[in-house]
Design an enzyme around this catalytic site. Structure first.
Site, PDB file in Angstrom:
ATOM      1  N   LYS A 190       0.997  -1.139   0.044  1.00 40.37           N
ATOM      2  CA  LYS A 190       0.009  -0.084  -0.010  1.00 40.37           C
ATOM      3  C   LYS A 190       0.871   1.196   0.095  1.00 40.37           C
ATOM      4  O   LYS A 190       1.293   1.413   1.096  1.00 40.37           O
ATOM      5  CB  LYS A 190      -0.810  -0.046   1.235  1.00 40.37           C
ATOM      6  CG  LYS A 190      -2.083   1.196   1.008  1.00 40.37           C
ATOM      7  CD  LYS A 190      -2.565   1.774   2.273  1.00 40.37           C
ATOM      8  CE  LYS A 190      -1.540   2.861   2.709  1.00 40.37           C
ATOM      9  NZ  LYS A 190      -1.797   3.933   1.619  1.00 40.37           N
ATOM     10  N   GLY A 243       5.826   4.720   9.252  1.00 39.77           N
ATOM     11  CA  GLY A 243       4.945   5.866   9.681  1.00 39.77           C
ATOM     12  C   GLY A 243       5.105   6.049  10.984  1.00 39.77           C
ATOM     13  O   GLY A 243       5.867   5.957  11.813  1.00 39.77           O
ATOM     14  N   SER A 244       3.716   6.538  11.326  1.00 43.31           N
ATOM     15  CA  SER A 244       3.748   7.332  12.782  1.00 43.31           C
ATOM     16  C   SER A 244       3.538   6.272  13.818  1.00 43.31           C
ATOM     17  O   SER A 244       3.068   4.950  13.463  1.00 43.31           O
ATOM     18  CB  SER A 244       2.411   8.087  12.637  1.00 43.31           C
ATOM     19  OG  SER A 244       1.344   7.462  12.630  1.00 43.31           O
ATOM     20  N   THR A 245       3.957   6.626  15.086  1.00 44.53           N
ATOM     21  CA  THR A 245       3.724   5.862  16.238  1.00 44.53           C
ATOM     22  C   THR A 245       2.204   5.654  16.120  1.00 44.53           C
ATOM     23  O   THR A 245       1.985   4.372  16.762  1.00 44.53           O
ATOM     24  CB  THR A 245       4.195   6.152  17.357  1.00 44.53           C
ATOM     25  OG1 THR A 245       5.752   6.297  17.160  1.00 44.53           O
ATOM     26  CG2 THR A 245       4.049   5.584  18.700  1.00 44.53           C
ATOM     27  N   GLU A 266       8.542   0.508  11.559  1.00 45.86           N
ATOM     28  CA  GLU A 266       9.452   1.813  11.954  1.00 45.86           C
ATOM     29  C   GLU A 266       8.600   2.955  12.034  1.00 45.86           C
ATOM     30  O   GLU A 266       7.895   3.351  11.229  1.00 45.86           O
ATOM     31  CB  GLU A 266      10.231   1.771  10.839  1.00 45.86           C
ATOM     32  CG  GLU A 266      11.668   2.566  11.134  1.00 45.86           C
ATOM     33  CD  GLU A 266      11.494   3.997  10.450  1.00 45.86           C
ATOM     34  OE1 GLU A 266      11.209   5.014  11.193  1.00 45.86           O
ATOM     35  OE2 GLU A 266      11.755   4.230   9.439  1.00 45.86           O
ATOM     36  N   CYS A 301      12.021  10.886   9.685  1.00 48.09           N
ATOM     37  CA  CYS A 301      11.714  10.504  10.927  1.00 48.09           C
ATOM     38  C   CYS A 301      12.913  10.228  11.964  1.00 48.09           C
ATOM     39  O   CYS A 301      12.529  10.268  13.145  1.00 48.09           O
ATOM     40  CB  CYS A 301      11.091   8.608  10.733  1.00 48.09           C
ATOM     41  SG  CYS A 301      12.305   7.881   9.869  1.00 48.09           S
ATOM     42  N   GLU A 399       6.695  14.870  17.318  1.00 49.70           N
ATOM     43  CA  GLU A 399       7.411  14.784  16.175  1.00 49.70           C
ATOM     44  C   GLU A 399       6.428  15.631  15.251  1.00 49.70           C
ATOM     45  O   GLU A 399       5.435  15.615  14.763  1.00 49.70           O
ATOM     46  CB  GLU A 399       7.192  13.307  15.579  1.00 49.70           C
ATOM     47  CG  GLU A 399       8.004  13.218  14.359  1.00 49.70           C
ATOM     48  CD  GLU A 399       7.692  11.846  13.610  1.00 49.70           C
ATOM     49  OE1 GLU A 399       8.862  11.336  13.142  1.00 49.70           O
ATOM     50  OE2 GLU A 399       6.845  11.242  14.066  1.00 49.70           O
TER      51      GLU A 399
END
Length: 496
Positions: A190, A243-245, A266, A301, A399
């Site tokens: 994706k 991507g994001s946490t 990650e 990141c 972030e």
């Protein structure tokens, strides 16, 4: 060949876009009948229509991947066959590197200077790295009792789903795809809806390289639909994500709710950069700090956006750092002379700008702090340096994913380490010192997947990249990344 600004503009004008998914070796029309307009953030010009895939396309792609995997045309074809196909894919990427670079630059605003000389060639080189590495893996024959022989092999997991971030669309996809494919898996990707075109082109070139249909499928669409469907799918064996946490935590829940698929995540970062007074070259530290916080518009990141400086050199460093930041002034991403490009969208720039305004209210802006309008777009923000804000301010804790860095002084080594570790993230960190003893001592105590000493954000094909704490788990790059996409199998033969 280095292209001029005018040449890049002409090449961009001639570029063709196709937002249809690639499933089982063919471009198809999404069943939803709807598309997502994709515009160039630097100009607002609509580039293409990305087909909005749904669970229907996810099911079709996973079924194609499963059938291709089980057929053995890739998984059992042998490491030598996979090596040759990946080397050919690398060659094809190199031959069309400018096209890949233009897709990523026009999709998400990164400078063409970087996408054409780093991202596209680096992706080709990484397919070559894993193509060569897979033939050099070794199986084990451990010690067993008399009359028995055990063979320990690493086996592909099966169907792997990959969800890619938009800040390095081609590169991050490659970080996952190259080891997953090298190990013999079939993959469903994706891509980010903000930047899908380079991954879609990659799937076409994979077929041209001789990778069988169904082994690499690309399903564009919204994460809340396509990403969720992949994470919940009962026939996906493993999911790799950057991507994001917040999204990484959702994916963990989905994996638990479905088939306990394996994960390599990650996630977010808020990396620190410690500048000690015994640093050998303060000007170099400042220049590298600017690179570490403002490269790729700060949309990195592992960006070193929290900078802590020992008090005796604080003022001098701040002066040098502010001067170095000027090299990252934003401009048209297609202009090779631009310091940086645009942020991925005006909406994302709005979020970053709100953080800058809060910092202006609560502290001091010592450089930047402006949002120029370029070519009618407000997706550009100058590199911004913030000081004099409390430790719990959002510029220290959140972030931001934009060209914003905060600088603060420290007095002792213990204080510097405590400030570096005072974050829920643990992706990367840097430190500058002329003392080898201090370099070892401090790096040992910093909780981060990579600690760069006398440089920033160091990485390479041969070293693993990933984080601790809420920056996720699993490692990209190096031969260790193959561990994400394989697992040990023991075959025990009893002879007596």
């Amino acid at each position: 060949m280095t292209r001029s600004y005018a040449e890049w503009q002409a090449a961009a004008a001639a570029l063709q876009f196709d937002g249809r998914p690639v499933i089982n070796g063919a471009r198809i029309t999404a069943s939803s009948g709807t598309t997502i307009p994709k515009s160039n953030p630097a100009t607002g010009e609509v580039l293409s229509q990305i087909h909005e895939c749904t669970e229907v396309e996810v099911d079709a792609a996973v079924a194609a991947a499963r059938a291709a995997y089980e057929s053995g045309v890739w998984s059992r074809a042998g490491a030598g066959f996979r090596r040759e196909r990946l080397l050919e894919l690398a060659r094809l990427i190199e031959a069309r590197a400018d096209e890949f670079a233009l897709y990523d630059t026009l999709d998400m605003g990164k400078p063409i200077r970087e996408s054409s000389t780093i991202d596209a060639p680096g992706s080709a080189a990484l397919y070559r790295f894993y193509g060569e590495a897979i033939e050099k893996q070794e199986n084990l024959i451990p010690v067993t009792p008399p009359g028995a022989t055990a063979l320990v092999t690493r086996e592909a997991l099966g169907v792997v789903a990959v969800i890619v971030a938009w800040n390095y669309p081609l590169e991050i996809a490659t970080w996952k795809l190259a080891p997953a494919l090298a190990a013999g898996n079939a993959v469903v990707v994706k891509p980010p809806v903000e930047a899908s075109h380079s991954t879609l082109l990659l799937a076409e070139l994979a077929l041209e390289a001789g990778i069988p249909a169904g082994i690499l499928n690309v399903v564009p669409g919204r994460g809340s639909v396509v990403g969720k469907a992949l994470a919940l799918h009962e026939d996906v064996d493993m999911l790799a994500f950057t991507g994001s946490t917040e999204v990484a935590k959702q994916l963990q829940q989905y994996a638990g709710q479905s088939n306990m698929k394996r994960l390599a995540l990650e996630a977010g970062g808020k990396s620190s950069n410690l500048i000690f007074a015994d640093c050998d070259d303060l000007a170099l530290a400042a220049a590298k700090a600017a690179f570490g916080s403002f490269y790729n518009q700060g949309e990195v990141c592992s960006a070193n956006s929290r900078i802590f400086v020992e008090r005796p050199v604080y003022e001098e460093f701040l002066r040098l750092y502010a001067a170095a930041a000027s090299a990252y002034a934003p401009g048209d991403p297609l202009d090779p002379a631009s310091g940086t490009g645009s942020l991925v969208s005006e909406a994302h720039a709005d979020t970053v700008w709100a953080t800058i305004e809060n910092a202006r209210r609560d502290g001091t802006i010592v450089a930047g702090g402006r949002r120029p309008e370029i070519a009618g777009s407000r997706a550009f923000i100058e590199p911004t340096i913030v000081t004099d804000v409390p430790a719990d301010h959002e510029v220290h804790t959140r972030e931001i994913f934009g060209p914003v860095a905060v600088v603060a002084p420290f007095d002792t080594e213990d204080e510097a380490i405590a400030r570096a570790n005072d974050t829920p993230f643990g992706l990367a960190a840097s430190l500058w010192t002329g003392s080898l003893a201090r370099a070892h001592r401090v790096s040992e105590r910093i909780v981060a997947g990579t600690v760069s000493v006398n440089t920033v954000d160091a990485l390479g094909f041969t070293t693993p990249f990933g984080g601790f704490k809420q920056s996720g788990f699993g490692r990209d790059l190096s031969v260790h990344a193959l561990e994400n996409y394989t697992d040990y199998k023991t075959t025990w033969m009893q002879w007596g």
